[in-house]
Scaffold this active site. Structure first.
Site, mmCIF file in Angstrom:
data_model
loop_
_atom_site.group_PDB
_atom_site.id
_atom_site.type_symbol
_atom_site.label_atom_id
_atom_site.label_comp_id
_atom_site.label_asym_id
_atom_site.label_seq_id
_atom_site.Cartn_x
_atom_site.Cartn_y
_atom_site.Cartn_z
ATOM 1 C CG HIS A 106 -1.634 4.072 -0.863
ATOM 2 N ND1 HIS A 106 -1.170 2.894 -0.332
ATOM 3 C CD2 HIS A 106 -0.627 4.558 -1.616
ATOM 4 C CE1 HIS A 106 0.080 2.694 -0.731
ATOM 5 N NE2 HIS A 106 0.435 3.680 -1.519
HETATM 6 N N1 UDP Z 1 2.988 2.439 7.048
HETATM 7 C C1 UDP Z 1 2.932 3.135 8.251
HETATM 8 N N2 UDP Z 1 1.711 3.535 8.715
HETATM 9 C C2 UDP Z 1 0.537 3.252 8.080
HETATM 10 C C3 UDP Z 1 0.612 2.545 6.848
HETATM 11 C C4 UDP Z 1 1.856 2.167 6.359
HETATM 12 O O1 UDP Z 1 3.958 3.376 8.888
HETATM 13 O O2 UDP Z 1 -0.533 3.625 8.569
HETATM 14 C C5 UDP Z 1 4.321 2.041 6.548
HETATM 15 C C6 UDP Z 1 4.432 0.581 6.152
HETATM 16 O O3 UDP Z 1 4.780 -0.236 7.249
HETATM 17 C C7 UDP Z 1 5.541 0.615 5.116
HETATM 18 C C8 UDP Z 1 5.307 1.943 4.424
HETATM 19 O O4 UDP Z 1 4.543 2.731 5.328
HETATM 20 O O5 UDP Z 1 6.798 0.640 5.749
HETATM 21 C C9 UDP Z 1 4.577 1.709 3.138
HETATM 22 O O6 UDP Z 1 4.117 2.876 2.676
HETATM 23 P P1 UDP Z 1 2.939 3.007 1.594
HETATM 24 O O7 UDP Z 1 2.062 1.823 1.661
HETATM 25 O O8 UDP Z 1 2.346 4.354 1.802
HETATM 26 O O9 UDP Z 1 3.752 3.088 0.235
HETATM 27 P P2 UDP Z 1 4.188 2.019 -0.849
HETATM 28 O O10 UDP Z 1 5.102 1.052 -0.166
HETATM 29 O O11 UDP Z 1 2.961 1.400 -1.391
HETATM 30 O O12 UDP Z 1 4.908 2.839 -1.867
#
Ligand code: UDP
Length: 364
Positions: free
Chosen positions: A207
């Site tokens: 994303h």
């Molecule tokens: N996650 C979730 N469902 C999904 C994809 C990710 O629950 O379909 C969880 C993942 O396990 C982690 C968090 O969302 O705990 C990460 O979020 P994201 O990748 O959106 O954000 P980032 O960490 O890159 O800021």
């Protein structure tokens, strides 16, 4: 009675504060309230996390109306958060991570001379083209208490001149949620539902604007994903931003039929998918940490990471989005020569306890 206002807005934020609400509830002299800025508002990006993780209903919720640009969202959150903060008058404002909601709320608190505590402080990618990097630097500039997940955080904060007495190496609250929900994760049933078996599929998540916002980068990524799907069946719970862009650039029909497309998964289901994966390929911040904890091979398609411990100690490897790089790493995994990784210090499921203790000391 001391009042703590925690400001969250996105999927990873909800996961990072889960244990805190429960622990603060055990202290009669602390009132812990949650402000949800509404930055993520879809049921499968927001409500499901509150339900599955048992986070109490937000005390304040914003229906954001602008959304034209990231800056207009920040501006609207600042405007709305200021009204809440002036009315509630917290003794401490706590913000997790590096998202726009965290920046906006930290700024409001700082302007009103309310101390700011930053969860996941000190992480740096040294890449200011990432909005999150700018957010991290600015939040840490305004913060009064720095809760650090890995040793690189302490090093960066000290090199930026922060007071070492205000830096607390707490470990990682995201891992606290993982540890406490492990029985539910084991029992999720999602693999059966999708028809995949443990160790026999690759899990994909993408994303980041650098990968999905530009038609050429997204088209290159689709080519790489199609090669990845020749190794094993892949499961791709697609983020709303990525779906939108795949459709906009006419790339959605180009994905291999060996890739199972699903919407974003709930926390329990997604962690179960990570745990059973042969390998995870991602550009997420949090997923690099969860795979490290679960010792599942992870390939992160990004030019840099703000979470170096996942590479230095953990099971993560950084990669560009070229077929050559990715297949070299996948071949290592296939031949059993990929590193297993270690769990980083203080990722023990008790980070929230350390944060609570530090907050109590600070407010005493
Ligand atoms: N996650 C979730 N469902 C999904 C994809 C990710 O629950 O379909 C969880 C993942 O396990 C982690 C968090 O969302 O705990 C990460 O979020 P994201 O990748 O959106 O954000 P980032 O960490 O890159 O800021």
């Amino acid at each position: 009675m001391k009042k703590i206002l925690t400001c969250v807005g996105t999927r990873p934020n909800f996961i990072k504060i889960t244990r805190l609400g429960k622990l603060f509830a055990e202290h009669n002299d602390i009132e812990f309230k949650v402000l949800h800025t509404g930055q993520h508002f879809d049921a499968n990006m927001s409500e499901i996390f509150f339900n599955q993780l048992g986070i109490s209903k937000p005390d304040y919720f914003f229906n954001l109306t602008t959304g034209i640009s990231q800056l207009s969202v920040i501006a609207e959150i600042i405007h709305k958060a200021e009204q809440v903060i002036l009315e509630y008058k917290p003794d401490l404002v706590m913000v997790p991570g590096d998202v726009n909601s965290s920046l906006a709320c930290a700024l409001v608190a700082s302007r009103h001379n309310i101390p700011v505590a930053h969860i996941e402080s000190g992480l740096r990618s040294f890449d200011k083209t990432m909005p999150e990097e700018v957010n991290r630097i600015l939040i840490d500039d305004m913060a009064d208490l720095f809760f650090v997940t890995e040793e690189s955080g302490t090093k960066h904060l000290l090199s930026e001149g922060k007071d070492k007495n205000k830096i607390v190496f707490t470990g990682n609250t995201m891992i606290d949620s993982l540890v406490s929900f492990m029985p539910n994760i084991e029992a999720s049933g999602i693999k059966e539902k999708l028809g995949v078996e443990s160790g026999e599929y690759i899990l994909l998540t993408f994303h980041r604007p650098g990968n999905v916002d530009d038609p050429e980068s997204l088209s290159d990524l689709v080519d790489v994903l199609n090669v990845i799907a020749t190794y094993k069946k892949a499961v791709f719970p697609i983020h709303p931003r990525t779906v939108k862009n795949l459709e906009k650039f006419g790339l959605d029909s180009k994905l291999s039929t060996n890739i199972i497309l699903t919407g974003p998964q709930g926390y329990i289901e997604f962690l179960s998918l990570i745990k059973g994966a042969w390998c995870v390929i991602t550009d997420s911040g949090g997923v690099q940490e969860e795979t490290t904890f679960l010792q599942v091979p992870c390939i992160t398609i990004r030019p840099n990471t703000e979470r170096p411990v996942t590479v230095d100690l953990g099971s993560n490897t950084m990669a560009d989005n070229s077929v050559g790089t990715i297949t070299r790493i996948l071949d290592q995994i296939k031949s059993g020569n990929y590193k297993k990784g270690e769990i980083p210090p203080l990722w023990d499921g008790k980070s929230s306890e350390r944060i609570v203790e530090a907050c109590l000391n600070y407010l005493a």
